[in-house]
Design an enzyme around this catalytic site. Structure first.
Site, PDB file in Angstrom:
ATOM      1  N   GLY A   9      -6.136  -0.808   1.003  1.00  0.00           N
ATOM      2  CA  GLY A   9      -5.237  -0.196   0.013  1.00  0.00           C
ATOM      3  C   GLY A   9      -5.145  -1.022  -1.253  1.00  0.00           C
ATOM      4  N   GLY A  12      -4.250   0.614  -4.594  1.00  0.00           N
ATOM      5  CA  GLY A  12      -2.915   1.197  -4.762  1.00  0.00           C
ATOM      6  C   GLY A  12      -1.990   0.256  -5.516  1.00  0.00           C
ATOM      7  N   LEU A  58     -10.242   3.484   6.732  1.00  0.00           N
ATOM      8  CA  LEU A  58      -9.357   3.397   7.900  1.00  0.00           C
ATOM      9  C   LEU A  58      -9.645   4.497   8.926  1.00  0.00           C
ATOM     10  CD1 LEU A  58      -6.034   2.421   6.096  1.00  0.00           C
ATOM     11  CD2 LEU A  58      -7.251   1.028   7.791  1.00  0.00           C
ATOM     12  N   SER A 133       7.663   1.018   6.872  1.00  0.00           N
ATOM     13  CA  SER A 133       8.428   1.679   5.813  1.00  0.00           C
ATOM     14  C   SER A 133       9.843   2.033   6.254  1.00  0.00           C
ATOM     15  CB  SER A 133       7.697   2.963   5.418  1.00  0.00           C
ATOM     16  OG  SER A 133       8.557   3.818   4.686  1.00  0.00           O
ATOM     17  N   GLU A 135      11.107   4.692   5.606  1.00  0.00           N
ATOM     18  CA  GLU A 135      11.052   6.104   6.020  1.00  0.00           C
ATOM     19  C   GLU A 135      11.167   6.240   7.536  1.00  0.00           C
ATOM     20  OE1 GLU A 135      10.295   9.584   4.890  1.00  0.00           O
ATOM     21  OE2 GLU A 135      11.477   8.734   3.282  1.00  0.00           O
ATOM     22  N   TYR A 157       4.745  11.570   7.840  1.00  0.00           N
ATOM     23  CA  TYR A 157       4.470  10.216   7.339  1.00  0.00           C
ATOM     24  C   TYR A 157       5.330   9.187   8.082  1.00  0.00           C
ATOM     25  CZ  TYR A 157       4.895   6.156   4.218  1.00  0.00           C
ATOM     26  OH  TYR A 157       4.942   4.886   3.718  1.00  0.00           O
ATOM     27  N   HIS A 187       9.761   0.627  -3.485  1.00  0.00           N
ATOM     28  CA  HIS A 187       9.541  -0.325  -4.567  1.00  0.00           C
ATOM     29  C   HIS A 187       8.565   0.272  -5.566  1.00  0.00           C
ATOM     30  CE1 HIS A 187       7.141  -1.324  -1.007  1.00  0.00           C
ATOM     31  NE2 HIS A 187       6.147  -1.542  -1.858  1.00  0.00           N
ATOM     32  N   ARG A 192       3.081   2.444 -10.379  1.00  0.00           N
ATOM     33  CA  ARG A 192       3.423   3.412  -9.341  1.00  0.00           C
ATOM     34  C   ARG A 192       2.636   4.707  -9.575  1.00  0.00           C
ATOM     35  NH1 ARG A 192       5.110   4.312  -4.202  1.00  0.00           N
ATOM     36  NH2 ARG A 192       7.368   4.546  -4.033  1.00  0.00           N
TER      37      ARG A 192
HETATM   38  P1  NAP Z   1      -0.461   3.770  -2.791  1.00  0.00           P
HETATM   39  O1  NAP Z   1      -0.351   3.329  -4.211  1.00  0.00           O
HETATM   40  O2  NAP Z   1      -0.374   5.229  -2.472  1.00  0.00           O
HETATM   41  O3  NAP Z   1      -1.853   3.207  -2.217  1.00  0.00           O
HETATM   42  C1  NAP Z   1      -2.401   3.693  -1.032  1.00  0.00           C
HETATM   43  C2  NAP Z   1      -3.742   3.014  -0.799  1.00  0.00           C
HETATM   44  O4  NAP Z   1      -4.272   3.500   0.443  1.00  0.00           O
HETATM   45  C3  NAP Z   1      -4.783   3.295  -1.871  1.00  0.00           C
HETATM   46  O5  NAP Z   1      -5.409   2.091  -2.205  1.00  0.00           O
HETATM   47  C4  NAP Z   1      -5.774   4.225  -1.166  1.00  0.00           C
HETATM   48  O6  NAP Z   1      -7.097   4.026  -1.614  1.00  0.00           O
HETATM   49  C5  NAP Z   1      -5.668   3.701   0.267  1.00  0.00           C
HETATM   50  N1  NAP Z   1      -6.201   4.648   1.254  1.00  0.00           N
HETATM   51  C6  NAP Z   1      -5.900   5.970   1.378  1.00  0.00           C
HETATM   52  N2  NAP Z   1      -6.629   6.507   2.378  1.00  0.00           N
HETATM   53  C7  NAP Z   1      -7.409   5.507   2.887  1.00  0.00           C
HETATM   54  C8  NAP Z   1      -8.390   5.445   3.917  1.00  0.00           C
HETATM   55  N3  NAP Z   1      -8.728   6.522   4.624  1.00  0.00           N
HETATM   56  N4  NAP Z   1      -8.982   4.268   4.165  1.00  0.00           N
HETATM   57  C9  NAP Z   1      -8.662   3.153   3.429  1.00  0.00           C
HETATM   58  N5  NAP Z   1      -7.753   3.148   2.438  1.00  0.00           N
HETATM   59  C10 NAP Z   1      -7.135   4.320   2.169  1.00  0.00           C
HETATM   60  O7  NAP Z   1       0.635   3.035  -1.885  1.00  0.00           O
HETATM   61  P2  NAP Z   1       1.585   1.787  -2.239  1.00  0.00           P
HETATM   62  O8  NAP Z   1       2.816   2.270  -2.879  1.00  0.00           O
HETATM   63  O9  NAP Z   1       0.761   0.718  -2.864  1.00  0.00           O
HETATM   64  O10 NAP Z   1       2.019   1.352  -0.759  1.00  0.00           O
HETATM   65  C11 NAP Z   1       1.229   0.432   0.003  1.00  0.00           C
HETATM   66  C12 NAP Z   1       1.560   0.612   1.473  1.00  0.00           C
HETATM   67  O11 NAP Z   1       2.931   0.341   1.693  1.00  0.00           O
HETATM   68  C13 NAP Z   1       1.326   1.995   2.034  1.00  0.00           C
HETATM   69  O12 NAP Z   1       0.914   1.856   3.373  1.00  0.00           O
HETATM   70  C14 NAP Z   1       2.698   2.654   1.981  1.00  0.00           C
HETATM   71  O13 NAP Z   1       2.790   3.672   2.952  1.00  0.00           O
HETATM   72  C15 NAP Z   1       3.561   1.457   2.310  1.00  0.00           C
HETATM   73  N6  NAP Z   1       4.918   1.483   1.764  1.00  0.00           N
HETATM   74  C16 NAP Z   1       5.122   1.685   0.444  1.00  0.00           C
HETATM   75  C17 NAP Z   1       6.401   1.649  -0.074  1.00  0.00           C
HETATM   76  C18 NAP Z   1       6.665   1.852  -1.537  1.00  0.00           C
HETATM   77  O14 NAP Z   1       7.821   2.095  -1.895  1.00  0.00           O
HETATM   78  N7  NAP Z   1       5.659   1.729  -2.399  1.00  0.00           N
HETATM   79  C19 NAP Z   1       7.483   1.389   0.789  1.00  0.00           C
HETATM   80  C20 NAP Z   1       7.234   1.172   2.141  1.00  0.00           C
HETATM   81  C21 NAP Z   1       5.948   1.198   2.616  1.00  0.00           C
HETATM   82  P3  NAP Z   1      -7.946   5.068  -2.545  1.00  0.00           P
HETATM   83  O15 NAP Z   1      -8.020   4.440  -3.884  1.00  0.00           O
HETATM   84  O16 NAP Z   1      -9.255   5.107  -1.876  1.00  0.00           O
HETATM   85  O17 NAP Z   1      -7.215   6.385  -2.529  1.00  0.00           O
HETATM   86  N1  GDD Z   2       8.362  12.664  -5.504  1.00  0.00           N
HETATM   87  C1  GDD Z   2       9.455  13.347  -5.900  1.00  0.00           C
HETATM   88  N2  GDD Z   2       9.327  14.269  -6.898  1.00  0.00           N
HETATM   89  N3  GDD Z   2      10.634  13.075  -5.319  1.00  0.00           N
HETATM   90  C2  GDD Z   2      11.727  13.750  -5.755  1.00  0.00           C
HETATM   91  C3  GDD Z   2      11.655  14.692  -6.760  1.00  0.00           C
HETATM   92  C4  GDD Z   2      10.395  14.982  -7.358  1.00  0.00           C
HETATM   93  O1  GDD Z   2      10.257  15.833  -8.250  1.00  0.00           O
HETATM   94  N4  GDD Z   2      12.901  15.192  -6.985  1.00  0.00           N
HETATM   95  C5  GDD Z   2      13.719  14.562  -6.133  1.00  0.00           C
HETATM   96  N5  GDD Z   2      13.015  13.691  -5.379  1.00  0.00           N
HETATM   97  C6  GDD Z   2      13.552  12.851  -4.289  1.00  0.00           C
HETATM   98  C7  GDD Z   2      12.841  13.050  -2.955  1.00  0.00           C
HETATM   99  O2  GDD Z   2      13.303  14.238  -2.305  1.00  0.00           O
HETATM  100  C8  GDD Z   2      13.241  11.778  -2.234  1.00  0.00           C
HETATM  101  O3  GDD Z   2      14.477  11.927  -1.612  1.00  0.00           O
HETATM  102  C9  GDD Z   2      13.366  10.740  -3.380  1.00  0.00           C
HETATM  103  O4  GDD Z   2      13.363  11.485  -4.597  1.00  0.00           O
HETATM  104  C10 GDD Z   2      12.254   9.691  -3.414  1.00  0.00           C
HETATM  105  O5  GDD Z   2      11.004  10.346  -3.372  1.00  0.00           O
HETATM  106  P1  GDD Z   2       9.618   9.552  -3.602  1.00  0.00           P
HETATM  107  O6  GDD Z   2       9.674   8.792  -4.873  1.00  0.00           O
HETATM  108  O7  GDD Z   2       8.519  10.554  -3.437  1.00  0.00           O
HETATM  109  O8  GDD Z   2       9.625   8.445  -2.460  1.00  0.00           O
HETATM  110  P2  GDD Z   2       9.961   8.532  -0.896  1.00  0.00           P
HETATM  111  O9  GDD Z   2      11.295   7.886  -0.697  1.00  0.00           O
HETATM  112  O10 GDD Z   2       9.754   9.876  -0.347  1.00  0.00           O
HETATM  113  O11 GDD Z   2       8.808   7.617  -0.264  1.00  0.00           O
HETATM  114  C11 GDD Z   2       8.439   6.391  -0.879  1.00  0.00           C
HETATM  115  O12 GDD Z   2       9.169   5.324  -0.303  1.00  0.00           O
HETATM  116  C12 GDD Z   2       8.928   5.108   1.102  1.00  0.00           C
HETATM  117  C13 GDD Z   2       9.841   3.943   1.542  1.00  0.00           C
HETATM  118  O13 GDD Z   2      11.136   4.413   1.742  1.00  0.00           O
HETATM  119  C14 GDD Z   2       6.932   6.229  -0.657  1.00  0.00           C
HETATM  120  O14 GDD Z   2       6.470   5.118  -1.389  1.00  0.00           O
HETATM  121  C15 GDD Z   2       6.610   5.989   0.812  1.00  0.00           C
HETATM  122  O15 GDD Z   2       5.211   5.679   0.954  1.00  0.00           O
HETATM  123  C16 GDD Z   2       7.454   4.794   1.290  1.00  0.00           C
HETATM  124  O16 GDD Z   2       7.190   4.519   2.644  1.00  0.00           O
END
Ligand code: NAP
Ligand code: GDD
Length: 339
Positions: A9, A12, A58, A133, A135, A157, A187, A192
């Site tokens: 990843g 990402g 993966l 996560s 989630e 998810y 985060h 993002r």
């Molecule tokens: P992201 O920006 O969506 O990045 C996801 C990464 O996964 C990308 O590099 C993507 O690569 C790669 N990927 C997708 N399918 C794959 C596959 N089949 N094999 C190998 N790599 C693959 O996510 P992020 O926000 O950086 O989050 C990083 C991790 O933390 C994720 O596991 C996410 O679920 C977890 N997480 C995120 C948050 C948050 O708030 N950001 C919170 C809790 C947990 P490509 O370029 O090839 O698409």
């Molecule tokens: N994406 C999105 N778009 N979300 C919206 C919108 C919209 O137009 N309007 C309201 N929301 C609300 C969603 O319903 C959700 O409750 C909240 O905004 C956050 O949505 P996202 O930013 O899509 O994040 P997430 O909380 O569903 O998931 C992210 O955080 C998780 C950790 O708690 C992702 O990064 C997950 O990969 C990560 O695990």
């Protein structure tokens, strides 16, 4: 000799910040990248010229074994996932395979390559970080959520992440692996993905401010999240991997804001009144919502010395300013999302 890290990843949001952080710490950094010509790799190369790339997916066990054999990492950070929650209803099986089974495949690759066997203390072997996560908490049973709070995931998810989380614990217990899960709350950053709500809002504000749009369409404004800055959170990942014992940690700010408060802050950062521009759309609501998430990061503070450095208001202002700059320069946000 420099420690060697393999990051899945890496293209990402978190992968880019973690790679930068580990390079600063003197690591040799490798990224697992998929596809024949992944367009995000060239962006990653521009930003992180010192990262080396190994091909793998993966979904493909053999490719992960080959990657671990080739890189011979000291530490593996498994950040690769289908990470956009709404997509997990549309492509539930793919999400289970990548976000859930991908963890099993990566752990198996490490187990096979390091020769860990059942019940053996595999000390000195490859360390493993799983991107768990908040989630997984889903419909929360208590607030704030700690490492001991039960899981009630609300999306395919969240269910896939719970599988990966328990499996990581199981490999630690079964094989003595140094395997840890960071239960990270939301985060964000200027890097993002544009589908997530914070970035959708910061871009929407920038478009409206520059006269490129007249409205911003959103779903549930009442959902509450614990939002922090991605650059702070990758430091917690590294601290967990360098801790004396493998343990799981909750990482968040301990403060909750609603989507409505996010919108207010973002429009205010550009001197705009949000109520003139935001339109709510039932089609953007989720089949099952996570109403609120709020971390209790006490354990991380006490044992890792980790604290978030960027406040909610600073984060929102940083993202709005970045998107204003990006659009003023005429850049395509999906193509140039790594300022
Ligand atoms: P992201 O920006 O969506 O990045 C996801 C990464 O996964 C990308 O590099 C993507 O690569 C790669 N990927 C997708 N399918 C794959 C596959 N089949 N094999 C190998 N790599 C693959 O996510 P992020 O926000 O950086 O989050 C990083 C991790 O933390 C994720 O596991 C996410 O679920 C977890 N997480 C995120 C948050 C948050 O708030 N950001 C919170 C809790 C947990 P490509 O370029 O090839 O698409
Ligand atoms: N994406 C999105 N778009 N979300 C919206 C919108 C919209 O137009 N309007 C309201 N929301 C609300 C969603 O319903 C959700 O409750 C909240 O905004 C956050 O949505 P996202 O930013 O899509 O994040 P997430 O909380 O569903 O998931 C992210 O955080 C998780 C950790 O708690 C992702 O990064 C997950 O990969 C990560 O695990």
């Amino acid at each position: 000799m420099a420690r060697r890290a393999l990051i899945t990843g890496i293209t990402g949001q978190d992968g880019s910040y973690l790679a930068e952080h580990l390079l600063e710490q003197g690591y040799e950094v490798w990224g697992l990248v998929r596809g024949q010509a992944n367009p995000r790799v060239s962006r990653m190369r521009r930003l992180l010229s010192d990262v080396q790339v190994v091909r793998g997916d993966l979904l493909d066990q053999g490719s992960l074994i080959s990657a671990v054999e080739r890189v011979q990492p000291d530490e593996v950070y498994n950040l690769g996932a289908i990470s956009f929650v709404p997509m997990s209803w549309e492509q539930a099986e793919l999400t289970a395979e990548v976000t859930g089974m991908g963890v099993l495949r990566m752990l198996e690759a490490i187990r096979v390559c390091s020769g860990a066997s059942r019940g053996s203390a595999a000390s000195g072997q490859i360390r493993f970080y799983q991107a768990s996560s908040s989630e997984m908490f889903g419909q929360v049973s208590e607030t704030p959520q700690t490492e001991r709070t039960g899981f009630h995931p609300r999306s395919p998810y969240g269910v896939a992440k719970a599988y990966g989380h328990f499996l990581t614990q199981n490999y630690r217990e079964s094989y003595g692996m140094f395997a840890v899960s960071g239960i990270l709350f939301n985060h964000e950053s200027p890097r993002r993905g544009t589908e997530f709500v914070t970035r959708k809002v910061s871009l929407g504000v920038a478009r409206i401010k520059l006269g490129l749009a007249t409205e911003l369409r959103l779903g549930n404004l009442e959902a509450r999240r614990d939002w922090g800055y991605a650059g702070d959170y990758v430091k917690a990942m590294h601290l967990m991997m360098r801790a004396p014992r493998p343990e799981d940690y909750v990482i968040g700010t301990g403060r909750m804001k609603s989507v409505r408060e996010l919108v207010e802050a973002a429009f205010a950062a550009a001197g705009l009144d949000w109520e003139r521009y935001v339109v709510t759309d039932q089609a953007l609501h989720r089949p099952a919502e996570v109403d609120l998430l709020c971390a209790d990061p006490k354990k991380a503070r006490a044992q890792l010395g980790w604290e978030p450095g960027v406040s909610f208001d600073e984060l929102v202002a940083m993202m709005v300013e970045s998107d204003l700059r990006l659009l003023s320069d005429g850049a395509d946000p999906d193509d140039a999302s790594w300022p």
